[in-house]
Design a protein around this motif. Sequence first.
Motif, PDB file in Angstrom:
ATOM      1  N   ALA A 211       4.463 -22.566  15.651  1.00 47.92           N
ATOM      2  CA  ALA A 211       4.834 -23.376  14.497  1.00 47.92           C
ATOM      3  C   ALA A 211       4.363 -22.712  13.205  1.00 47.92           C
ATOM      4  CB  ALA A 211       4.239 -24.771  14.624  1.00 47.92           C
ATOM      5  N   VAL A 212       3.157 -22.150  13.245  1.00 48.63           N
ATOM      6  CA  VAL A 212       2.625 -21.487  12.051  1.00 48.63           C
ATOM      7  C   VAL A 212       3.507 -20.304  11.675  1.00 48.63           C
ATOM      8  CG1 VAL A 212       0.651 -20.199  11.140  1.00 48.63           C
ATOM      9  CG2 VAL A 212       0.269 -22.206  12.558  1.00 48.63           C
ATOM     10  N   LYS A 213       3.917 -19.558  12.701  1.00 51.25           N
ATOM     11  CA  LYS A 213       4.742 -18.386  12.445  1.00 51.25           C
ATOM     12  C   LYS A 213       6.109 -18.777  11.895  1.00 51.25           C
ATOM     13  CE  LYS A 213       5.967 -14.041  14.371  1.00 51.25           C
ATOM     14  NZ  LYS A 213       6.051 -13.219  15.554  1.00 51.25           N
ATOM     15  N   GLN A 214       6.647 -19.867  12.443  1.00 49.01           N
ATOM     16  CA  GLN A 214       7.951 -20.320  11.948  1.00 49.01           C
ATOM     17  C   GLN A 214       7.885 -20.670  10.464  1.00 49.01           C
ATOM     18  OE1 GLN A 214       8.998 -23.430  14.694  1.00 49.01           O
ATOM     19  NE2 GLN A 214       9.817 -22.018  16.199  1.00 49.01           N
ATOM     20  N   ILE A 215       6.756 -21.226  10.032  1.00 44.29           N
ATOM     21  CA  ILE A 215       6.591 -21.542   8.605  1.00 44.29           C
ATOM     22  C   ILE A 215       6.408 -20.240   7.821  1.00 44.29           C
ATOM     23  CG2 ILE A 215       5.124 -22.682   6.883  1.00 44.29           C
ATOM     24  CD1 ILE A 215       6.645 -24.673   8.574  1.00 44.29           C
ATOM     25  N   ALA A 216       5.617 -19.316   8.391  1.00 47.55           N
ATOM     26  CA  ALA A 216       5.322 -18.074   7.667  1.00 47.55           C
ATOM     27  C   ALA A 216       6.569 -17.245   7.384  1.00 47.55           C
ATOM     28  CB  ALA A 216       4.310 -17.252   8.466  1.00 47.55           C
ATOM     29  N   VAL A 217       7.506 -17.205   8.325  1.00 45.84           N
ATOM     30  CA  VAL A 217       8.677 -16.345   8.114  1.00 45.84           C
ATOM     31  C   VAL A 217       9.818 -17.065   7.396  1.00 45.84           C
ATOM     32  CG1 VAL A 217       8.141 -14.947  10.130  1.00 45.84           C
ATOM     33  CG2 VAL A 217       9.768 -16.797  10.350  1.00 45.84           C
ATOM     34  N   ALA A 218       9.650 -18.364   7.139  1.00 49.40           N
ATOM     35  CA  ALA A 218      10.750 -19.121   6.520  1.00 49.40           C
ATOM     36  C   ALA A 218      10.836 -18.890   5.011  1.00 49.40           C
ATOM     37  CB  ALA A 218      10.562 -20.604   6.802  1.00 49.40           C
ATOM     38  N   ASP A 219      12.054 -18.984   4.501  1.00 50.13           N
ATOM     39  CA  ASP A 219      12.244 -19.002   3.046  1.00 50.13           C
ATOM     40  C   ASP A 219      12.302 -20.440   2.566  1.00 50.13           C
ATOM     41  OD1 ASP A 219      12.829 -16.142   2.664  1.00 50.13           O
ATOM     42  OD2 ASP A 219      14.445 -16.645   4.055  1.00 50.13           O
ATOM     43  N   ARG A 220      12.837 -21.291   3.420  1.00 47.26           N
ATOM     44  CA  ARG A 220      12.963 -22.706   3.093  1.00 47.26           C
ATOM     45  C   ARG A 220      12.334 -23.516   4.217  1.00 47.26           C
ATOM     46  NH1 ARG A 220      14.340 -20.194  -0.641  1.00 47.26           N
ATOM     47  NH2 ARG A 220      16.353 -20.130  -1.714  1.00 47.26           N
TER      48      ARG A 220
END
Lengths: 111, 340
Positions: B147-156
């Motif tokens: 979950a942390v990684k998904q937030i880290a790589v997101a633009d939005r």
Amino acid sequence: MCMACGQMFSSIHWSDRLKTDEKGFVDQRVLLRTRQMKVSVTNKILGYYGLSVRNRPGGGYTVMNRTGRALLCKDFGDLWFQVQKLCGKTVDPLDPDLLSYLEAKTDQEDV
Amino acid sequence: MDGGYISVVIITGFLGSGKTTLLRHWLEQPSFQKTIVIVNEFGKVGLDQRVLRRVEENTILLGGGCACCQVRADLVNELGRIIDLRDQGETEVDQVVIETSGLADPAPILFSIMTDSMLRHHYKVKHVVSCLDSVNGKLHLENGMEAVKQIAVADRVILTKTDLAQEEEKQELYTRIYEINPMAVVLEAVYGEIPPEKVFGNEIYGKQDLIRLHSKVKSESVHTTGVRTISIGFEKPLNWAAFGIWLSALLYAHGEAVYRVKGILDTGEEGPVLLNGVQHIIHPPQHLDSWNEEEHQSSLVFIMRDIDPKLILKSLKAFQSFIGSKAEIREICLELYNES
């Protein structure tokens, strides 16, 4: 394939992207200067591993160790991999020993 | 369609975070009429079958590659097939949405599209959107690196189900998201109802994202996951060639630990160079024509795991004579890691 030089390439590494003019061409003088610059900086780093690099006419680079074993690489994505193959170590810009080596080298040049 | 390229939007988020609900709403919008959706798993919410293509997740680990250098063979095949169908005139497409399964890592998707010799000439990844459930989001971020990684790589980042969450919970989530990824644009959606224009209004490289960064939250909470964000400034123009050597070597050695790199760099040209990367994968940097009367200032943001920011600074100091400028860590993020 580039129809002008016959060289096979499929992609441009991100670090090789340079400013282009409105037609999408790169200034060749800037390109050559940048390649020269890259080789000279990389040689300072590779000195620590006992390796050297040089420009390969027509594109790409050649990495060599002191016994003359040489490997070809197309760009800086590939170069670190080939360096690892040649010397068995990963070039790590966070490695304290490499950093002290570079600092000592810079100090020497300043003197 | 963007300059002949088909835009790719990647939607990530945990199971039940509202990805499909969001997508269903978007597919009713005029700008999504020529969109094809690729999914790995069917959720509870049904989507229009005509636009849906399901593929079995199939990952090929490349020899010597790290976790992000995997090829998602399923996607490569499917995206190739879409091009064939379009060329045969069987389908009209200007956008592909890839809805990942809950635990999927978005980095291999970017890697597959940007390194495939065919796909990279047809597709451009425009956005990585991450959905986060406002009620369970905190739990997901505490318990799982995914979950942390998904937030880290997101633009939005889209906070879903905000009607079910308390105001305090929401504020806490905002803070947590900005700690992990100060560059993200965070939006809220109830029942997936958020106009796509609002989400995709800015370009992926939005300069304002970085400028806004410096006025973002200062938090006192502790990073339990070891993920840190640092912002580095340079006082003088950088040498682009030397900087490229430094960053490419850093990513080669530590790409797995670097979730994100984003920067606006003054390389002494008329305009700035915009840099955006996820792990080893750097989008082709843009050399802009002018600064548009903005202050000429380089700024580089790293989101990384288990790397001491002081080491990065030490490394930049040793490379300073090549790179051409002294580096300093900007204060906003200093506070963050002093606490951790």
